[in-house]
Design a protein around this motif. Structure first.
Motif, PDB file in Angstrom:
ATOM      1  N   THR A  59       0.804  -1.268   0.037  1.00  0.00           N
ATOM      2  CA  THR A  59       0.095   0.078  -0.048  1.00  0.00           C
ATOM      3  C   THR A  59       0.935   1.119   0.058  1.00  0.00           C
ATOM      4  O   THR A  59       0.510   2.323  -0.860  1.00  0.00           O
ATOM      5  CB  THR A  59      -1.169   0.260   1.187  1.00  0.00           C
ATOM      6  OG1 THR A  59      -1.678  -1.092   1.055  1.00  0.00           O
ATOM      7  CG2 THR A  59      -1.956   1.193   1.113  1.00  0.00           C
ATOM      8  N   GLU A  88      -5.024  -4.524  -2.470  1.00  0.00           N
ATOM      9  CA  GLU A  88      -5.973  -5.584  -1.862  1.00  0.00           C
ATOM     10  C   GLU A  88      -6.614  -6.347  -2.917  1.00  0.00           C
ATOM     11  O   GLU A  88      -6.754  -7.615  -3.090  1.00  0.00           O
ATOM     12  CB  GLU A  88      -7.009  -5.069  -0.895  1.00  0.00           C
ATOM     13  CG  GLU A  88      -6.954  -4.287   0.177  1.00  0.00           C
ATOM     14  CD  GLU A  88      -5.682  -3.770   0.777  1.00  0.00           C
ATOM     15  OE1 GLU A  88      -5.023  -2.972  -0.104  1.00  0.00           O
ATOM     16  OE2 GLU A  88      -5.305  -3.886   2.063  1.00  0.00           O
ATOM     17  N   ARG A 116      -6.516   4.207   6.307  1.00  0.00           N
ATOM     18  CA  ARG A 116      -5.722   3.167   6.623  1.00  0.00           C
ATOM     19  C   ARG A 116      -5.735   2.063   7.441  1.00  0.00           C
ATOM     20  O   ARG A 116      -6.494   2.379   8.421  1.00  0.00           O
ATOM     21  CB  ARG A 116      -4.358   3.881   6.725  1.00  0.00           C
ATOM     22  CG  ARG A 116      -3.680   4.582   5.766  1.00  0.00           C
ATOM     23  CD  ARG A 116      -3.331   3.924   4.471  1.00  0.00           C
ATOM     24  NE  ARG A 116      -2.432   2.813   4.690  1.00  0.00           N
ATOM     25  CZ  ARG A 116      -0.879   2.620   4.523  1.00  0.00           C
ATOM     26  NH1 ARG A 116      -0.416   3.945   4.170  1.00  0.00           N
ATOM     27  NH2 ARG A 116      -0.294   1.719   4.390  1.00  0.00           N
ATOM     28  N   GLY A 117      -5.497   0.875   7.006  1.00  0.00           N
ATOM     29  CA  GLY A 117      -5.655  -0.435   7.726  1.00  0.00           C
ATOM     30  C   GLY A 117      -7.125  -0.881   7.744  1.00  0.00           C
ATOM     31  O   GLY A 117      -7.725  -1.673   8.571  1.00  0.00           O
TER      32      GLY A 117
HETATM   33  N1  ASP Z   1      -3.525  -2.125   3.099  1.00  0.00           N
HETATM   34  C1  ASP Z   1      -4.350  -1.044   3.896  1.00  0.00           C
HETATM   35  C2  ASP Z   1      -3.052  -0.370   4.580  1.00  0.00           C
HETATM   36  O1  ASP Z   1      -1.968  -0.733   4.634  1.00  0.00           O
HETATM   37  C3  ASP Z   1      -5.361  -1.497   4.367  1.00  0.00           C
HETATM   38  C4  ASP Z   1      -4.992  -2.742   5.448  1.00  0.00           C
HETATM   39  O2  ASP Z   1      -4.042  -3.266   5.508  1.00  0.00           O
HETATM   40  O3  ASP Z   1      -5.808  -2.962   6.196  1.00  0.00           O
HETATM   41  O4  ASP Z   1      -3.589   0.655   5.243  1.00  0.00           O
END
Ligand code: ASP
Length: 453
Positions: A49, A120, A197-198
């Motif tokens: 990402t 993703e 993020r996340g």
């Molecule tokens: N790949 C995204 C990020 O690094 C979302 C995730 O991993 O949940 O924020």
């Protein structure tokens, strides 16, 4: 039925993808698999990402992109080679990235999200291939086609309620294992938008709620949720076996990285338990997050901390009698698009705690000028460099002496409490301190509540 989400470290390379397949095939109730983009393979590595964000920025500012693009393709090619998958899957990923890169740049946030989501999306495609190569009947499902409709706040999108029934319609009653990319969905006018993020945790939680799963298993790279950040207290002994949604929400908000704070709500509404588990040790029970638990008087479940806060301090003699003063203060913040996090107040003063990232230099000037001109305070100051520490536990509020223990622990560590708030949430006490004192404050609180002396 179980919905399982796997974080970036669980898809970082072929060995990790193999663990996912083993975990899923070991339990026939595991029917929906949500995956992140490949994360770090080691501490020096870069998440896909982050590579995509850099690539999108380079492209937006007209810089060279070819080597960056190929470095991302290589991350997937490594997984493909090590799992002996057909090379076409990587060709398709390369084509997909080139298409996105050549997309519409008229709206930078929209362009950025389209590229960010590729992490993703392609992860899910390659993981679905890997399942099929192991003989499993698995399909990649596209969030847009499945009905994951989001608001058009690019990079910070929220789910549109109607998505729940659409997703249920697309996902229930299938014979195949569903491999679903996390982190993104589609706006009503067909644009790709991402969660913060996340945000793959959020996707998993939404799907679990949509299909009314029995449990939402969130696989990550720690054995359980710990009561304190192990980077601050490396000898933290026991993980948390069971905690409530409210406790998780408070801890996640203040820096507990294991589970996204916005991912709690969808499963709470549906009453589905969350189980945080380790992909590398699937035999361990992990942490259960549930609606309610037996509360031991005085039990603290965790101590979280986060820095990057500032304190907007407004002082005016007899503020307590100035009707509407705080409302007008908050209105100024609202009109400038600034969200606030806490607001402890006194008779003549109020502190508004804001995440520094929500207040850039230009907005800061407008906010300060407007407060001076419209509210005529005796003084207004903005001080950066604050950390917030939260001591969290159901029942904390009702147990006599908890705040005293916490403040004593901070005093023993020589930490000055800049502000303190215990109140509305009933399950946490919040301390504002200088950011440089954060680690010793957390260690001292941990010793007080967990290292039973
Ligand atoms: N790949 C995204 C990020 O690094 C979302 C995730 O991993 O949940 O924020």
């Amino acid at each position: 039925m179980k919905v399982c989400k796997f974080g970036g470290s669980s898809v970082a390379d072929a060995a990790q993808v193999t663990k996912i397949i083993d975990i899923i095939l070991a339990d026939p109730d595991r029917r929906i698999v949500v995956v992140s983009a490949p994360g770090k393979r080691n501490s020096a590595d870069t998440k896909v990402t982050d590579m995509l964000i850099k690539l999108a920025s380079a492209s937006l500012s007209g810089e060279e992109t070819e080597s960056q693009l190929m470095a991302i393709v290589d991350r997937y090619a490594e997984i493909q080679r090590d799992l002996n998958l057909p090379p076409e899957v990587v060709k398709e990923i390369e084509r997909d990235l080139r298409d996105r890169l050549a997309g519409d740049k008229s709206h930078a946030g929209m362009y950025m999200d389209c590229l960010k989501a590729a992490g993703e999306d392609n992860s899910a495609k390659i993981v679905a291939q890997a399942f099929r190569a192991r003989g499993a009947n698995a399909v990649y499902v596209n969030p847009g086609e499945a009905g994951m409709y989001l608001s058009s706040d690019f990079g910070n999108a929220q789910l549109l309620e109607e998505s729940y029934s659409l997703l249920a319609g697309s996902l229930l009653g299938r014979n195949e294992l569903v491999i679903f990319p996390g982190f993104f969905g589609i706006t009503k006018d067909g644009k790709i938008a991402t969660f913060p993020r996340g945000g793959s945790d959020i996707t998993g939680s939404i799907l679990a709620a949509a299909v009314k799963a029995d449990i939402y298993e969130n696989f990550t790279d720690v054995d359980s949720v710990y009561p304190v950040d192990p980077r601050v207290v490396p000898d933290v002994k026991r993980g948390i076996p069971t905690m409530t949604y409210r406790e998780m929400r408070e801890l996640a908000y203040a820096g507990f990285g294991v589970f996204h704070d916005e991912a709690v709500r969808p499963v709470v509404k549906a009453g589905i338990p969350i189980n945080v588990r380790n992909t590398n040790h699937p035999e361990l029970p992990g942490t259960m997050i549930v609606q309610s638990r037996r509360v031991i008087a005085g039990g603290v479940v965790g101590i979280a901390s986060d820095d990057g806060f500032c304190n907007l301090y407004v002082d005016k003699y007899m503020m307590n009698r100035a009707v509407g003063f705080v409302r007008r203060l908050l209105q100024i913040l609202e009109e400038c698009g600034v969200a606030y996090d806490h607001m402890p107040s006194g008779i003549d003063s109020v502190s508004v705690i804001i995440r520094t990232r929500n207040l850039n230099g230009e907005t800061e000037k407008i906010v300060m000028d407007r407060i001076r001109n419209e509210l005529h305070p005796d003084s207004v100051t903005l001080t950066r460099g604050y950390a917030m520490i939260m001591v969290v536990g159901e029942g904390l509020y009702y147990t006599v002496g908890m705040a005293a223990r916490a403040t004593r622990a901070l005093a023993e560590a020589g930490v000055n409490i800049e502000l303190m708030s215990q109140g509305s949430s009933e399950i946490s006490i919040v301390f504002g301190i200088k950011a440089e004192q954060r680690n010793k404050a957390v260690r001292s609180l941990y010793n007080e509540f967990f290292n039973l002396k």
